[in-house]
Each structure stands twice: as C-alpha cells, then as structure tokens.
Design a protein around this motif. Structure first.
Motif: not given
Length: 75
Positions: A36-45
């Motif tokens: 939840e601290e990074d939009e791209q990481v959130f989108g992927k995982y």
C-alpha cells in the motif's frame, strides 16, 4: 543468509499466516514490503499477496503456499 522480499499489507490475515510459515526457516533476511506504500507495487500484487520473492533469481511464490512449497522455492 538468503535475502527474500515479502509483499504484504497491514491487516491481512493470510499475510500473517504466510509470514508464520516463512519464519520457520532459518537463515533468511526478510525484507517486508507494504504494497500500500507504492501504487505500482499495489497494482501488481493487490490480488496475489502474500508473495515471497527472491531477488537473486527474480522468482516469486504467490499465496497459497505451505512449508513444502516454501522449502522447494528456497532451494
């Protein structure tokens, strides 16, 4: 010591369960990554967590996993 990344988020019961499994293995340096601290990481995982990742070979193990799965993943 093997480095692994653990993709998780606060308040995720499956993530707590996965971490309990991961913590049964010694010799691991676990980097906790809150998706939840990074939009791209959130989108992927967002729909895959918890996820264990190995930076040394770029492999990932998505939930669901058990001790045998983690053992094979770390070999």
């Amino acid at each position: 010591v093997m480095k692994v990344r653990y993709y998780t988020k606060v308040g995720c019961p499956l993530c707590d369960e996965g971490l309990a499994i991961l913590c049964t293995f010694s010799g691991l340096d676990i980097e906790h990554i809150d998706i939840e601290e990074d939009e791209q990481v959130f989108g992927k995982y967002a729909w895959k967590i918890p996820v264990i990742a190995r930076p040394d070979n770029a492999s990932e193990l998505d939930w669901p996993f058990d001790c045998k799965d983690v053992e094979a993943f770390l070999e």
